[in-house]
Write an enzyme that holds these catalytic residues in place. Structure first.
Site, short mmCIF file in Angstrom:
data_model
loop_
_atom_site.label_atom_id
_atom_site.label_comp_id
_atom_site.label_asym_id
_atom_site.label_seq_id
_atom_site.Cartn_x
_atom_site.Cartn_y
_atom_site.Cartn_z
N ASP A 205 -66.39 21.05 6.60
CA ASP A 205 -66.75 22.42 6.97
C ASP A 205 -68.01 22.82 6.21
OD1 ASP A 205 -66.50 25.22 7.92
OD2 ASP A 205 -64.48 24.58 8.46
N HIS B 4 -70.01 24.76 11.77
CA HIS B 4 -69.23 24.51 10.55
C HIS B 4 -69.66 23.20 9.89
CE1 HIS B 4 -66.48 27.91 10.58
NE2 HIS B 4 -66.31 27.75 11.88
N GLU C 13 -66.94 28.22 16.92
CA GLU C 13 -67.85 29.10 16.19
C GLU C 13 -69.21 28.46 15.88
OE1 GLU C 13 -64.66 31.89 13.84
OE2 GLU C 13 -65.25 30.06 12.82
C1 TNX Z 1 -61.63 30.84 12.32
S1 TNX Z 1 -59.72 28.97 13.73
C2 TNX Z 1 -61.93 29.51 12.13
C3 TNX Z 1 -61.87 28.95 10.76
C4 TNX Z 1 -61.49 29.99 9.75
C5 TNX Z 1 -60.39 30.85 10.32
C6 TNX Z 1 -59.83 31.83 9.36
C7 TNX Z 1 -61.06 28.27 13.91
C8 TNX Z 1 -61.13 27.26 14.94
N1 TNX Z 1 -62.10 28.63 13.15
O1 TNX Z 1 -63.10 28.34 10.45
O2 TNX Z 1 -61.08 29.38 8.59
O3 TNX Z 1 -60.89 31.55 11.44
O4 TNX Z 1 -58.58 32.31 9.79
#
Ligand code: TNX
Length: 542
Positions: free
Chosen positions: A201, A277, A341
């Site tokens: 990450d 990420h 994301e």
């Molecule tokens: C979203 S869930 C994210 C993570 C974070 C999380 C915190 C997801 C696929 N991505 O990178 O840690 O929210 O709850």
């Protein structure tokens, strides 16, 4: 407290009540209650009990060796003695383990019979025998000193869902090999069969890759961590400590963990995040980003702008070489490649990304992400693997290609419903029902990410959305608890967040829908919490 507040007579009455309660509890125990979690499909309790003593033997063979080993390890660490293992016996003071592998029987199912003639666990397959043994474990007393009396019982059981997972984010905070094994043991005790290991990450790269040593030399270390909550609205208010933080798993350690999990019928699915990420990887190899850096392993939680460049072929060479090593370490059918994301800001102003879009005729950056994921997906498919990606993968996709991706639905049920309708296999991990980093109480003292998810909400979660037709519902493989660790920096906090909510989810995943009853679960949970004490789990007490 009660004793202090009352006068003398009150104390007497309280004592009397105490003995009455003790008596009721005694009768309750002798009538043979059981408290197996997750609830088995069929249970018939009979009168009488079988005592496991140091003289009892385990009758086992090649297919049941892991089960015998786990049982013995459990007896040894919890009660101080292990049993002799033999390949046959003419006596009846024995635990007979078999794994049938008969076609047509429910996968991972088992029959457990305890009677005068011994304890019989017949698995429909190897894993089934292991789960039968897990149920047996839950029939043992929670008091270390007590005689190991097991009530006469007949259980027939099989899981509802084939995918029963838990994800641990080892990137935001690192968990040692020893602790990760312990966590895997806890999953096994809940009949979970998949450990999704989030290994990379923005804040850390946690797996050794021999061809790219800087991934761990640089990417596994950050110069500090956040203090308090992430403030996205006012980033200038974010606070940090200056304590260097890091850690990674060597390839030998990874192999060890994968093997350890396999001996508990748990598949480890690694997650190598892309294209977002990925700032820790960019810090190690800045040429992988659109701007060329310099980049730092991030100290901040949240979504990051810097992502892998999608226009540079070197990015793909890099990821393919990384995955080559990952495939050597993880025999799992699935490899998780993230996909969530990923802001498109850098791609929009990157000449190489824009050039790629022109050449391929892609009219927006979402399409470029689809290209990115498909290219890696194809690479893995050619090597006999399948990919899992977060539900963001559905965006910008025209769904004309083959359904080689399994969708992990995290932004509620939405992505899962859409995915199933489009005939993608789906794993349900909706944040509002399956995120064990969310708060389980309205007055949470410790730092949590936000969101409110008490035990009963997890228990009442139904992975098969009602809006799906039975035909569409067949695409739902199961569900998974996700534990993101931005605000979970140590095992004690991790366990506090995970347990007992994992008990609730294990029942959602394993037990028949018609048998789900929160009141009944709560009654059995009281014993489960005693077992947690025996196992040394730092659970949250409601
Ligand atoms: C979203 S869930 C994210 C993570 C974070 C999380 C915190 C997801 C696929 N991505 O990178 O840690 O929210 O709850």
């Amino acid at each position: 407290m009660v004793f202090i507040k009352m006068n003398g007579g009150g104390v007497l009455r309280t004592q009397y009540l105490f003995f009455v309660l003790l008596f009721i509890a005694g009768v309750h125990c002798c009538l043979g209650q059981e408290s197996i979690i997750p609830r088995p499909n069929n249970i018939a309790l009979q009168e009488g009990s079988f005592a496991i003593t140091p003289k009892t033997v385990i009758v086992t063979g090649r297919k049941t060796a892991h089960t015998a080993a786990f049982l013995n390890d459990y007896l040894k660490t919890r009660y101080g003695f292990a049993l002799k293992t033999v390949s046959k016996t003419i006596g009846s003071n024995a635990v007979f383990l078999t794994a049938a592998d008969q076609k047509g029987r429910a996968k991972e199912g088992y029959r457990l019979r305890v009677g005068r003639n011994g304890i019989y666990i017949e698995g429909n397959d190897e894993a089934g025998c292991f789960y039968g043994m897990q149920s047996l474990i839950q029939l043992l007393p929670t008091d270390k000193q007590a005689a190991l009396k097991v009530p006469y019982i007949k259980v027939t059981d099989a899981p509802r869902f084939s995918y029963r997972g838990a994800m641990l984010d080892a990137a935001r905070h690192f968990f040692s090999v020893a602790y990760t094994k312990r966590f895997i043991d806890y999953l096994a005790l809940h009949k979970i069969n998949t450990f999704h290991w989030h290994l990379t990450d923005d804040q850390g790269w946690r797996i050794e890759i021999k061809q790219y040593p800087r991934l761990t030399a640089i990417g596994s270390q950050r110069s500090g961590s956040m203090v308090g909550h992430l403030n996205t609205k006012h980033p200038e208010e974010n606070r940090y400590n200056t304590v260097p933080y890091g850690g990674y798993y060597t390839q030998d350690e990874v192999k060890d963990i994968v093997q350890y999990a396999a001996a508990r019928y748990i598949t480890v699915i690694p997650e190598i995040e892309m294209p977002g990420h990925s700032q820790a990887a960019l810090a190690a190899y800045p040429y992988l980003g659109c701007t060329g850096g310099p980049y730092q392993v991030s100290k901040t939680w949240g979504v990051h702008t810097e992502v892998y460049c999608a226009g540079n072929d070197t990015t793909f060479t890099f990821l393919q070489k990384v995955l080559d090593e990952v495939l050597e370490l993880f025999p799992s059918q699935y490899i998780h490649i993230g996909g969530d994301e990923c802001p498109k800001i850098r791609w929009k102003s990157c000449s190489r990304c824009q050039q790629r879009m022109r050449v391929l005729g892609l009219n927006d950056e979402h399409r470029l992400q689809v290209y990115f994921m498909n290219r890696i997906g194809q690479y893995l498919k050619n090597r006999g693997r399948k990919i899992i990606a977060w539900d963001d993968i559905l965006e910008g996709n025209d769904h004309t290609g083959r359904r080689t991706t399994t969708v992990m639905s995290w932004r509620g049920d939405k992505g899962g419903i859409e995915g199933a309708r489009l005939k993608y296999p789906v794993i349900m991990t909706p944040d509002d029902k399956c995120y064990l980093d969310y708060s389980q109480t309205k007055q949470e003292d410790s730092l949590v990410i936000g969101g409110y998810l008490p035990l009963d909400m997890v228990y009442r979660y139904e992975p098969l959305p009602q809006v799906l037709t039975p035909e569409e519902g067949r695409f739902i493989l199961g569900s998974q608890a996700n534990v993101w660790t931005e605000y979970i920096s140590n095992p004690a906090k991790l366990e506090y967040m995970v347990f007992p909510r994992l008990s609730a989810l294990s029942e959602v995943l394993w037990s028949a829908k018609k048998d789900r009853d929160f009141g009944d679960f709560k009654k059995r949970l009281a014993d489960q919490l005693q077992r947690y004490r025996l196992w040394g789990i730092n659970y949250f007490n409601q």
